[in-house]
Motif scaffolding. Structure first.
Motif, mmCIF file in Angstrom:
data_model
loop_
_atom_site.group_PDB
_atom_site.id
_atom_site.type_symbol
_atom_site.label_atom_id
_atom_site.label_comp_id
_atom_site.label_asym_id
_atom_site.label_seq_id
_atom_site.Cartn_x
_atom_site.Cartn_y
_atom_site.Cartn_z
ATOM 1 N N ILE A 163 1.394 48.718 155.579
ATOM 2 C CA ILE A 163 0.210 49.557 155.404
ATOM 3 C C ILE A 163 -0.770 48.867 154.454
ATOM 4 N N SER A 164 -2.037 49.084 154.722
ATOM 5 C CA SER A 164 -3.046 48.527 153.820
ATOM 6 C C SER A 164 -4.394 49.100 154.194
ATOM 7 N N HIS A 165 -5.336 48.902 153.315
ATOM 8 C CA HIS A 165 -6.726 49.198 153.640
ATOM 9 C C HIS A 165 -7.194 48.052 154.552
ATOM 10 N N PRO A 166 -8.082 48.329 155.526
ATOM 11 C CA PRO A 166 -8.551 47.226 156.368
ATOM 12 C C PRO A 166 -9.042 46.045 155.526
ATOM 13 N N ASP A 167 -8.711 44.856 155.980
ATOM 14 C CA ASP A 167 -9.140 43.599 155.348
ATOM 15 C C ASP A 167 -8.299 43.149 154.163
ATOM 16 N N ALA A 168 -7.290 43.924 153.794
ATOM 17 C CA ALA A 168 -6.462 43.498 152.655
ATOM 18 C C ALA A 168 -5.535 42.354 153.051
ATOM 19 N N GLY A 169 -5.268 42.224 154.376
ATOM 20 C CA GLY A 169 -4.447 41.088 154.810
ATOM 21 C C GLY A 169 -3.226 41.477 155.631
ATOM 22 N N LYS A 170 -3.230 42.657 156.209
ATOM 23 C CA LYS A 170 -2.068 43.121 156.990
ATOM 24 C C LYS A 170 -1.790 42.200 158.192
ATOM 25 N N THR A 171 -2.838 41.869 158.937
ATOM 26 C CA THR A 171 -2.641 41.028 160.123
ATOM 27 C C THR A 171 -2.143 39.648 159.715
ATOM 28 N N THR A 172 -2.728 39.110 158.653
ATOM 29 C CA THR A 172 -2.327 37.785 158.188
ATOM 30 C C THR A 172 -0.864 37.801 157.756
ATOM 31 N N LEU A 173 -0.467 38.806 157.022
ATOM 32 C CA LEU A 173 0.921 38.891 156.564
ATOM 33 C C LEU A 173 1.864 39.054 157.764
ATOM 34 N N SER A 225 -5.363 43.941 165.055
ATOM 35 C CA SER A 225 -5.401 45.209 165.798
ATOM 36 C C SER A 225 -6.521 46.091 165.282
ATOM 37 N N LYS A 226 -7.368 45.518 164.447
ATOM 38 C CA LYS A 226 -8.441 46.362 163.923
ATOM 39 C C LYS A 226 -9.671 46.299 164.825
ATOM 40 N N ILE A 227 -10.390 47.374 164.801
ATOM 41 C CA ILE A 227 -11.652 47.388 165.531
ATOM 42 C C ILE A 227 -12.722 47.267 164.454
ATOM 43 N N LYS A 228 -13.366 46.141 164.459
ATOM 44 C CA LYS A 228 -14.329 45.924 163.374
ATOM 45 C C LYS A 228 -15.527 46.846 163.540
ATOM 46 N N ASP A 229 -16.164 47.153 162.430
ATOM 47 C CA ASP A 229 -17.257 48.115 162.449
ATOM 48 C C ASP A 229 -18.370 47.747 163.426
ATOM 49 N N ASN A 268 -2.116 40.685 147.346
ATOM 50 C CA ASN A 268 -2.548 39.529 148.142
ATOM 51 C C ASN A 268 -3.831 38.881 147.594
ATOM 52 N N LYS A 269 -4.114 37.715 148.110
ATOM 53 C CA LYS A 269 -5.350 36.956 147.839
ATOM 54 C C LYS A 269 -5.451 36.457 146.400
ATOM 55 N N LEU A 270 -4.317 36.014 145.846
ATOM 56 C CA LEU A 270 -4.338 35.498 144.481
ATOM 57 C C LEU A 270 -5.149 34.215 144.351
ATOM 58 N N ASP A 271 -5.499 33.617 145.500
ATOM 59 C CA ASP A 271 -6.343 32.419 145.459
ATOM 60 C C ASP A 271 -7.802 32.796 145.189
ATOM 61 N N ARG A 272 -8.044 34.106 145.063
ATOM 62 C CA ARG A 272 -9.394 34.558 144.706
ATOM 63 C C ARG A 272 -9.392 35.125 143.297
ATOM 64 N N GLU A 273 -10.597 35.148 142.697
ATOM 65 C CA GLU A 273 -10.697 35.723 141.346
ATOM 66 C C GLU A 273 -10.506 37.231 141.468
ATOM 67 N N GLY A 305 0.987 37.106 145.791
ATOM 68 C CA GLY A 305 0.934 35.940 146.669
ATOM 69 C C GLY A 305 -0.391 35.786 147.360
ATOM 70 N N SER A 306 -0.384 34.910 148.346
ATOM 71 C CA SER A 306 -1.589 34.678 149.136
ATOM 72 C C SER A 306 -1.135 34.476 150.578
ATOM 73 N N ALA A 307 -1.274 35.536 151.365
ATOM 74 C CA ALA A 307 -0.722 35.517 152.727
ATOM 75 C C ALA A 307 -1.323 34.393 153.554
HETATM 76 P P1 G4P Z 1 -6.256 43.380 157.804
HETATM 77 O O1 G4P Z 1 -5.344 43.132 158.962
HETATM 78 O O2 G4P Z 1 -5.577 44.047 156.651
HETATM 79 O O3 G4P Z 1 -7.530 44.057 158.156
HETATM 80 O O4 G4P Z 1 -6.662 41.971 157.199
HETATM 81 P P2 G4P Z 1 -6.606 40.496 157.802
HETATM 82 O O5 G4P Z 1 -5.236 39.964 157.773
HETATM 83 O O6 G4P Z 1 -7.367 40.442 159.072
HETATM 84 O O7 G4P Z 1 -7.392 39.739 156.662
HETATM 85 C C1 G4P Z 1 -8.722 40.055 156.316
HETATM 86 C C2 G4P Z 1 -9.425 38.827 155.821
HETATM 87 O O8 G4P Z 1 -8.789 38.384 154.609
HETATM 88 C C3 G4P Z 1 -9.335 37.648 156.793
HETATM 89 O O9 G4P Z 1 -10.538 36.935 156.663
HETATM 90 C C4 G4P Z 1 -8.188 36.825 156.248
HETATM 91 O O10 G4P Z 1 -8.252 35.470 156.595
HETATM 92 C C5 G4P Z 1 -8.386 37.024 154.751
HETATM 93 N N1 G4P Z 1 -7.158 36.802 153.979
HETATM 94 C C6 G4P Z 1 -5.905 37.245 154.241
HETATM 95 N N2 G4P Z 1 -5.055 36.829 153.277
HETATM 96 C C7 G4P Z 1 -5.775 36.106 152.399
HETATM 97 C C8 G4P Z 1 -5.452 35.400 151.193
HETATM 98 O O11 G4P Z 1 -4.323 35.335 150.744
HETATM 99 N N3 G4P Z 1 -6.498 34.795 150.562
HETATM 100 C C9 G4P Z 1 -7.767 34.824 151.021
HETATM 101 N N4 G4P Z 1 -8.698 34.186 150.337
HETATM 102 N N5 G4P Z 1 -8.105 35.459 152.171
HETATM 103 C C10 G4P Z 1 -7.117 36.099 152.846
HETATM 104 P P3 G4P Z 1 -11.731 37.072 157.683
HETATM 105 O O12 G4P Z 1 -12.802 36.172 157.184
HETATM 106 O O13 G4P Z 1 -12.072 38.513 157.888
HETATM 107 O O14 G4P Z 1 -11.121 36.601 159.015
HETATM 108 P P4 G4P Z 1 -10.676 35.137 159.449
HETATM 109 O O15 G4P Z 1 -11.840 34.620 160.160
HETATM 110 O O16 G4P Z 1 -10.281 34.385 158.237
HETATM 111 O O17 G4P Z 1 -9.507 35.433 160.339
#
Ligand code: G4P
Length: 534
Positions: A23-33, A53-57, A146-151, A260-262
């Motif tokens: 579970i996550s808010h959209p864009d948190a990284g569910k699909t990537t994980l 599986s998301k339908i983007k806005d 997730n996304k520890l590679d970001r500030e 981590g950073s998925a």
């Molecule tokens: P969701 O299913 O929860 O909606 O999220 P999704 O995995 O689609 O990830 C949302 C955006 O966050 C994607 O970028 C993805 O690449 C990015 N992301 C996921 N994990 C990390 C991480 O660990 N670090 C960083 N910096 N970004 C991460 P996007 O630009 O929307 O799509 P894409 O073109 O990269 O696929």
């Protein structure tokens, strides 16, 4: 055809299953994980294979997109794979918040969840709502920041925010060393090892043992300042969080946390290894008669999702069955408890990786796709004869209400059939008023109305319009006093409707008005979900 190791005992089959959702808010990284977990399980060979599986806005009104998504979401609804002899069933949940109801229902079929939080954005609204659903059933939660590679935000602040907003205690099992551009890696608090970060989409991080955090090696790897900071943090963390009590996690009271950073494959293996170690195998489940254990010999299960009309020429439906006890056998007769009749499913599919294949047998924790000709509804139970129905699959009060108006009298029958089928599929909820038989559709998001209109036209040739209603909540009503209940119904007749199961619902116009009505009718109980105990 799926082969099953015949040497493995029934109990071993159950014990090696882990059925969960992310579970996550959209864009948190569910699909990537999800994708990274499938890579580890060998279910896919390269990144990019899992479609979001998301339908983007921006695609809100793009019907092809929605249809495409429906197609994808059948394929990725359940992803089964093996990892280190553990059979993992990952149930996908739609990211778009308008489909939250679908997500709530899927969560009734899992035994635990992994929650993804974006370290930049912190806890977001959708995660809060989903956590509420987990709490209703005390579902164990593992948290991946997730996304520890970001500030991002300070890790201590993130933990505080999770505790405050999600009302669950946390227990970090790893700790980040810096963040963003200077992100160095994570320190595993229970393995006492260091995992250094290298941005990579393919490699898997190897741990470096640091048995003593004062080891000068640490300074060499992460720099003096970071090493100093980590030592201070770890001292603090070890004071605040003594050893993790696994039972607290299993009871849904404490969420172990990983950083981590998925996208960079970082921290994912650690998460998965801990997941298979501590996440629960199939758990006992409550029916209207008793608690059913997965180890019981007799098969039972329930339907939590239905996908219909993927091919409009054939009114085919796939019902998703969660096996709860015993062994499911293709071709056996099972009791459809609601209808009180036996049904034989000769066409059953398992979900392995992204392929669907015919399955001969399935075990507790598994999800089976059943081809259905219109017998099954969400919430239905199948058993080997027992009449108990699985509970914990409630409907929640929708948020948006609109009356559905038929615009083509010649197609009334088709419209009614279509509406019924879409409601059985769980696209939305329909409330039929006692007075005048007005039909009001309730949804969580606005998008469903477009979906209903489009699908009625496309699949049933029916044309409808929607008229917004001034309704705040649908409240299921009950009372121990049947006379008082009847009095209430009589006095509020214009606002009383029946839900899909014929249960009484009070359609409240506003929060203040509902409060007033509650004060005036103390003998009546008002519930925001369809399943309640008086
Ligand atoms: P969701 O299913 O929860 O909606 O999220 P999704 O995995 O689609 O990830 C949302 C955006 O966050 C994607 O970028 C993805 O690449 C990015 N992301 C996921 N994990 C990390 C991480 O660990 N670090 C960083 N910096 N970004 C991460 P996007 O630009 O929307 O799509 P894409 O073109 O990269 O696929």
């Amino acid at each position: 055809m799926q082969t099953i190791d015949t040497n493995m005992s029934f109990l071993e089959e159950i014990q090696r299953r882990r059925t969960f959702g992310i579970i996550s808010h959209p864009d948190a990284g569910k699909t990537t994980l999800t994708e990274k977990l499938l890579l580890f399980g060998g279910a896919i060979q390269k990144a990019g294979a899992v479609k979001s599986s998301k339908i983007k806005d921006h695609a809100r009104s793009d019907w092809m997109e929605i249809e495409k998504q429906r197609g994808i979401s059948v394929a990725t609804s359940v992803m089964g794979f093996n990892y280190k002899d553990i059979k993992i069933n990952l149930l996908d949940t739609p990211g778009h918040q308008d489909f939250a109801e679908d997500t709530y229902r899927t969560l009734t079929a899992v035994d635990s969840v992994i929650m993804v939080v974006d370290c930049v954005k912190g806890v977001e609204m959708q995660t809060e709502k989903l956590m509420e659903v987990c709490r209703m059933r005390n579902t164990p939660v593992l948290c991946f920041i997730n996304k520890l590679d970001r500030e991002g935000q300070d890790p201590f602040d993130l933990l505080d925010e999770i505790e405050a907003k999600l009302r669950i205690k946390v227990h970090p099992l790893s700790w980040p060393i810096s963040m963003g551009k200077s992100f160095k890696g994570v320190y595993s608090l229970y393995e006492k090892s260091l995992k250094l970060f290298t941005p990579s989409k393919t490699t898997i991080e190897e741990g470096i043992e640091i048995s003593d955090i004062n080891d000068p090696l640490l300074d060499q790897y992460v720099g003096e300042t970071n090493a100093k900071q980590l030592r201070t943090d770890v001292e603090l963390l070890e004071g605040v969080y003594p050893e993790l009590n696994i039972q607290d996690y299993l009871d849904g009271k404490v969420a172990p946390v990983f950083f981590g950073s998925a996208v960079n494959n970082f921290g994912v293996k650690e998460l998965l290894d801990t997941f298979i170690r501590i996440a629960p195998p199939p758990i006992p489940r409550e029916t209207t008669l008793r608690l059913v254990n997965p180890e019981e010999e007799k098969f039972s299960g329930f339907i939590f999702k239905i996908h219909a009309n993927m091919d409009p020429k054939h009114r085919n439906r796939i019902a998703f069955l969660r096996v709860c006890s015993g062994r499911f056998e293709r071709g056996s007769n099972y009791l459809h408890v609601r209808q009180g009749k036996n049904i034989r499913f000769s066409n059953a599919t398992a979900f392995m990786a992204q392929d669907r294949e015919i399955v001969d047998e399935a075990w507790p924790g598994d999800i089976v796709g059943l081809f259905d000709t219109g017998n099954l509804k969400i919430g239905d139970s199948l058993t080997e004869g027992e009449k108990g129905v699985y509970t914990g699959i409630p409907s929640f009060s929708p948020e948006i209400f609109k009356e559905v108006v038929n615009k083509d009298a010649m197609k009334t029958k088709q419209m009614e059939k279509g509406l019924l089928q879409l409601m059985e599929e769980g696209v939305a909820q329909m409330f039929t008023y006692e007075l005048g038989k007005k039909k009001v559709i309730g949804t969580v998001g606005a998008l469903q109305f477009e979906v209903i209109q489009f699908r009625l036209k496309n699949e049933y040739s029916a044309t409808v319009e929607f008229v917004p209603q001034n309704i705040y909540k649908a409240c299921w009503i009950s009372s121990k006093d049947s006379v008082k209940l009847q009095e209430f119904i009589n006095s509020k007749q214009r606002h009383i409707a029946l839900d899909k199961d014929g249960k009484l619902v009070f359609m409240a116009e506003s929060k203040a008005w509902l409060q007033m009505v509650q004060d005036n009718f103390p003998a009546i109980n008002f519930h925001f979900t369809s399943e309640f105990k008086d």
